[in-house]
Design a protein around this motif. Structure first.
Motif, PDB file in Angstrom:
ATOM      1  N   ARG A  37       0.843  -1.362  -0.182  1.00 47.41           N
ATOM      2  CA  ARG A  37      -0.096   0.077  -0.098  1.00 47.41           C
ATOM      3  C   ARG A  37       1.025   1.203  -0.115  1.00 47.41           C
ATOM      4  O   ARG A  37       1.907   1.403   0.884  1.00 47.41           O
ATOM      5  CB  ARG A  37      -0.985   0.013   1.362  1.00 47.41           C
ATOM      6  CG  ARG A  37      -1.757   1.169   1.181  1.00 47.41           C
ATOM      7  CD  ARG A  37      -2.785   1.184   2.299  1.00 47.41           C
ATOM      8  NE  ARG A  37      -3.691   2.460   2.367  1.00 47.41           N
ATOM      9  CZ  ARG A  37      -4.776   3.004   1.636  1.00 47.41           C
ATOM     10  NH1 ARG A  37      -5.230   1.992   0.754  1.00 47.41           N
ATOM     11  NH2 ARG A  37      -5.252   3.970   1.611  1.00 47.41           N
ATOM     12  N   CYS A  48      -5.879   9.219   8.933  1.00 44.23           N
ATOM     13  CA  CYS A  48      -6.090   8.282   7.635  1.00 44.23           C
ATOM     14  C   CYS A  48      -7.153   7.272   7.885  1.00 44.23           C
ATOM     15  O   CYS A  48      -7.049   6.742   8.909  1.00 44.23           O
ATOM     16  CB  CYS A  48      -4.319   7.688   7.638  1.00 44.23           C
ATOM     17  SG  CYS A  48      -4.563   6.418   6.342  1.00 44.23           S
ATOM     18  N   ALA A  49      -8.132   7.301   6.949  1.00 46.94           N
ATOM     19  CA  ALA A  49      -9.034   6.455   6.760  1.00 46.94           C
ATOM     20  C   ALA A  49      -8.506   4.969   6.891  1.00 46.94           C
ATOM     21  O   ALA A  49      -9.220   4.025   7.341  1.00 46.94           O
ATOM     22  CB  ALA A  49      -9.970   6.765   5.640  1.00 46.94           C
ATOM     23  N   PHE A  50      -7.482   4.798   5.977  1.00 45.21           N
ATOM     24  CA  PHE A  50      -7.084   3.240   5.891  1.00 45.21           C
ATOM     25  C   PHE A  50      -6.580   2.657   7.260  1.00 45.21           C
ATOM     26  O   PHE A  50      -6.739   1.605   7.776  1.00 45.21           O
ATOM     27  CB  PHE A  50      -5.916   3.239   4.967  1.00 45.21           C
ATOM     28  CG  PHE A  50      -5.371   1.914   4.846  1.00 45.21           C
ATOM     29  CD1 PHE A  50      -6.070   0.643   4.190  1.00 45.21           C
ATOM     30  CD2 PHE A  50      -4.077   1.702   5.506  1.00 45.21           C
ATOM     31  CE1 PHE A  50      -5.453  -0.337   4.297  1.00 45.21           C
ATOM     32  CE2 PHE A  50      -3.547   0.311   5.471  1.00 45.21           C
ATOM     33  CZ  PHE A  50      -4.480  -0.869   4.738  1.00 45.21           C
ATOM     34  N   ASN A  51      -5.846   3.624   7.947  1.00 47.11           N
ATOM     35  CA  ASN A  51      -5.477   3.299   9.239  1.00 47.11           C
ATOM     36  C   ASN A  51      -6.481   3.046  10.249  1.00 47.11           C
ATOM     37  O   ASN A  51      -6.527   2.038  10.953  1.00 47.11           O
ATOM     38  CB  ASN A  51      -4.665   4.483   9.750  1.00 47.11           C
ATOM     39  CG  ASN A  51      -3.971   4.140  11.184  1.00 47.11           C
ATOM     40  OD1 ASN A  51      -3.408   3.303  11.440  1.00 47.11           O
ATOM     41  ND2 ASN A  51      -4.423   4.857  12.487  1.00 47.11           N
ATOM     42  N   LYS A  52      -7.588   3.850  10.217  1.00 41.19           N
ATOM     43  CA  LYS A  52      -8.882   3.684  10.990  1.00 41.19           C
ATOM     44  C   LYS A  52      -9.370   2.210  10.654  1.00 41.19           C
ATOM     45  O   LYS A  52      -9.593   1.399  11.560  1.00 41.19           O
ATOM     46  CB  LYS A  52      -9.895   4.743  10.908  1.00 41.19           C
ATOM     47  CG  LYS A  52     -10.961   4.578  11.704  1.00 41.19           C
ATOM     48  CD  LYS A  52     -11.967   5.726  11.444  1.00 41.19           C
ATOM     49  CE  LYS A  52     -13.293   5.418  12.095  1.00 41.19           C
ATOM     50  NZ  LYS A  52     -14.206   6.637  12.034  1.00 41.19           N
ATOM     51  N   ALA A  53      -9.413   1.795   9.408  1.00 36.74           N
ATOM     52  CA  ALA A  53     -10.216   0.499   8.906  1.00 36.74           C
ATOM     53  C   ALA A  53      -9.117  -0.425   9.201  1.00 36.74           C
ATOM     54  O   ALA A  53     -10.066  -1.571   9.694  1.00 36.74           O
ATOM     55  CB  ALA A  53     -10.169   0.832   7.333  1.00 36.74           C
ATOM     56  N   ILE A  54      -8.161  -0.583   9.315  1.00 36.39           N
ATOM     57  CA  ILE A  54      -7.131  -1.582   9.613  1.00 36.39           C
ATOM     58  C   ILE A  54      -7.287  -1.869  11.098  1.00 36.39           C
ATOM     59  O   ILE A  54      -7.058  -2.946  11.729  1.00 36.39           O
ATOM     60  CB  ILE A  54      -5.830  -1.437   9.060  1.00 36.39           C
ATOM     61  CG1 ILE A  54      -5.182  -2.947   8.872  1.00 36.39           C
ATOM     62  CG2 ILE A  54      -5.129  -0.572   9.928  1.00 36.39           C
ATOM     63  CD1 ILE A  54      -3.822  -2.956   8.228  1.00 36.39           C
ATOM     64  N   ARG A  55      -7.385  -0.639  11.839  1.00 38.31           N
ATOM     65  CA  ARG A  55      -7.439  -1.144  13.116  1.00 38.31           C
ATOM     66  C   ARG A  55      -8.782  -1.595  13.538  1.00 38.31           C
ATOM     67  O   ARG A  55      -8.700  -2.574  14.516  1.00 38.31           O
ATOM     68  CB  ARG A  55      -7.281   0.492  14.018  1.00 38.31           C
ATOM     69  CG  ARG A  55      -6.121   1.094  14.004  1.00 38.31           C
ATOM     70  CD  ARG A  55      -6.073   2.444  14.125  1.00 38.31           C
ATOM     71  NE  ARG A  55      -6.632   2.831  15.249  1.00 38.31           N
ATOM     72  CZ  ARG A  55      -6.002   2.960  16.416  1.00 38.31           C
ATOM     73  NH1 ARG A  55      -4.817   2.894  16.749  1.00 38.31           N
ATOM     74  NH2 ARG A  55      -6.692   3.501  17.588  1.00 38.31           N
ATOM     75  N   GLN A  56      -9.623  -1.202  12.754  1.00 38.49           N
ATOM     76  CA  GLN A  56     -11.220  -1.901  13.276  1.00 38.49           C
ATOM     77  C   GLN A  56     -10.981  -3.319  12.678  1.00 38.49           C
ATOM     78  O   GLN A  56     -11.707  -4.389  13.518  1.00 38.49           O
ATOM     79  CB  GLN A  56     -12.202  -1.112  12.413  1.00 38.49           C
ATOM     80  CG  GLN A  56     -12.561   0.225  12.801  1.00 38.49           C
ATOM     81  CD  GLN A  56     -13.662   0.928  12.189  1.00 38.49           C
ATOM     82  OE1 GLN A  56     -13.757   0.678  10.839  1.00 38.49           O
ATOM     83  NE2 GLN A  56     -14.197   1.973  12.541  1.00 38.49           N
ATOM     84  N   ALA A  57     -10.242  -3.577  11.392  1.00 40.19           N
ATOM     85  CA  ALA A  57     -10.317  -5.122  10.959  1.00 40.19           C
ATOM     86  C   ALA A  57      -9.518  -5.999  12.102  1.00 40.19           C
ATOM     87  O   ALA A  57      -9.759  -7.139  12.310  1.00 40.19           O
ATOM     88  CB  ALA A  57      -9.636  -5.108   9.951  1.00 40.19           C
ATOM     89  N   LYS A  59      -9.309  -5.237  15.072  1.00 36.44           N
ATOM     90  CA  LYS A  59     -10.258  -4.989  16.548  1.00 36.44           C
ATOM     91  C   LYS A  59      -9.400  -4.516  17.604  1.00 36.44           C
ATOM     92  O   LYS A  59      -9.253  -5.177  18.744  1.00 36.44           O
ATOM     93  CB  LYS A  59     -10.681  -6.796  16.964  1.00 36.44           C
ATOM     94  CG  LYS A  59     -11.653  -7.386  16.080  1.00 36.44           C
ATOM     95  CD  LYS A  59     -12.121  -8.698  16.647  1.00 36.44           C
ATOM     96  CE  LYS A  59     -13.083  -9.285  15.537  1.00 36.44           C
ATOM     97  NZ  LYS A  59     -13.574 -10.431  15.993  1.00 36.44           N
TER      98      LYS A  59
END
Length: 314
Positions: A37, A48-57, A59
């Motif tokens: 990436r 960063c939206a991606f950083n937020k998304a990967i943190r959610q993924a 958990k």
């Protein structure tokens, strides 16, 4: 017979191009969590939206993995690199070119070098960038441009350095005063961010981005001729911390868009100068440094409204 619906063209996603960065691969990639990436947010992980998304993924609880403790990617970096060969995260993200090892287990808040880099970035002149000439005016590579002729340079961590572009510096000529916002002040995109003066003339300039002012260029404020002589280098004006860097991109020109826009602005200027100057469009020569002072046909108020999109005497 059913009519075929036409698809609306999909606009390409805007990416924050970070100036003067040698490495642009995401820190999660460097940590071995994802395969590939490219960072599109100037390494401003908090926004960063991606950083937020990967943190959610993964958990990751944002209340636990907050700024008060080491970010989760740190654990992956520690696991991937052994202590003797553990590279500094600033080398991993291309902020520095020289190889450097991390002696603090990626606990950057303990590191004087990390703090020194932030101080240097706020105060230092990073040099004049590579420029190209368009219709007699210079534009700098990897800079963003606003319709009001302010430029924005995104730097490591999402900070934005701001200045007046070469077009405006040449059009308005020899400046003798610049009023910049104070530290801690907020500036808003498309709203007046700073003003400049020449003799009895005054003009306001729209801010190219929204954010909080972190630093101002005192030499440029005290010696406005720096803006005329080196608008993209030592003539920078101030640095802001934007809340969400990507939000500012929709209103900015970049790359080919900048070239087309400056060419249009040049043609508009020649139209204001009158028929006797229109033939200059084909000469390819560099514009003089003080257009207002050399062309009697030009009126200050007209230049302000046409190119800065503000009013005189703000």
């Amino acid at each position: 017979m059913n009519a075929t619906k036409k698809r609306k063209p999909v606009s390409p996603k805007k990416r924050v191009v970070c100036f003067n960065i040698l490495e642009d691969r995401c820190i999660w990639m460097k940590a071995g969590v994802i395969n590939y990436r490219i960072c599109d947010n100037a390494f401003d992980c908090n926004a960063c939206a991606f950083n937020k998304a990967i943190r959610q993924a993964m958990k990751i609880d944002p209340m636990v993995d907050s700024q008060t403790v080491a970010p989760t990617w740190v654990a992956h970096l520690v696991e991937r690199y052994d202590g003797a060969n553990r590279p500094c995260r600033h080398a991993l993200t291309g902020r520095i070119a020289a190889p450097k090892t991390c002696p603090y287990n990626y606990e950057c808040y303990h590191c004087a070098f990390d703090q020194m880099l932030d101080e240097v970035d706020l105060a230092a002149d990073l040099g004049t960038p590579v420029c190209r000439e368009v219709s007699g005016f210079k534009i700098a590579d990897d800079y963003y441009y606003h319709m009001g002729h302010g430029w924005a340079r995104f730097e490591h961590g999402g900070r934005v350095r701001i200045g007046l572009d070469d077009f405006a510096a040449r059009v308005f000529g020899d400046l003798n005063s610049i009023d910049l916002p104070p530290l801690g002040a907020g500036v808003l995109q498309d709203r007046v961010g700073w003003t400049f003066g020449r003799a009895d003339y005054r003009a306001a300039v729209l801010s190219p981005v929204s954010g909080t002012v972190l630093a101002v260029n005192h030499p440029a404020r005290e010696h406005p001729q720096l803006v005329n002589e080196d608008p993209y280098g030592s003539g920078w004006l101030f640095i802001v911390e934007p809340e969400l860097p990507k939000r500012n991109l929709k209103r900015l020109f970049f790359g080919k868009e900048s070239v087309q826009w400056i060419d249009q602005e040049s043609r508009k200027l020649l139209g204001l100068m009158g028929p006797s100057y229109e033939s200059l469009a084909a000469t390819g020569g560099t514009a003089v440094r003080d257009i207002f002072g050399n062309v009697d046909e030009l009126e200050w108020d007209t230049l302000v409204t046409q190119f800065l999109h503000t009013q005189r005497n703000p």
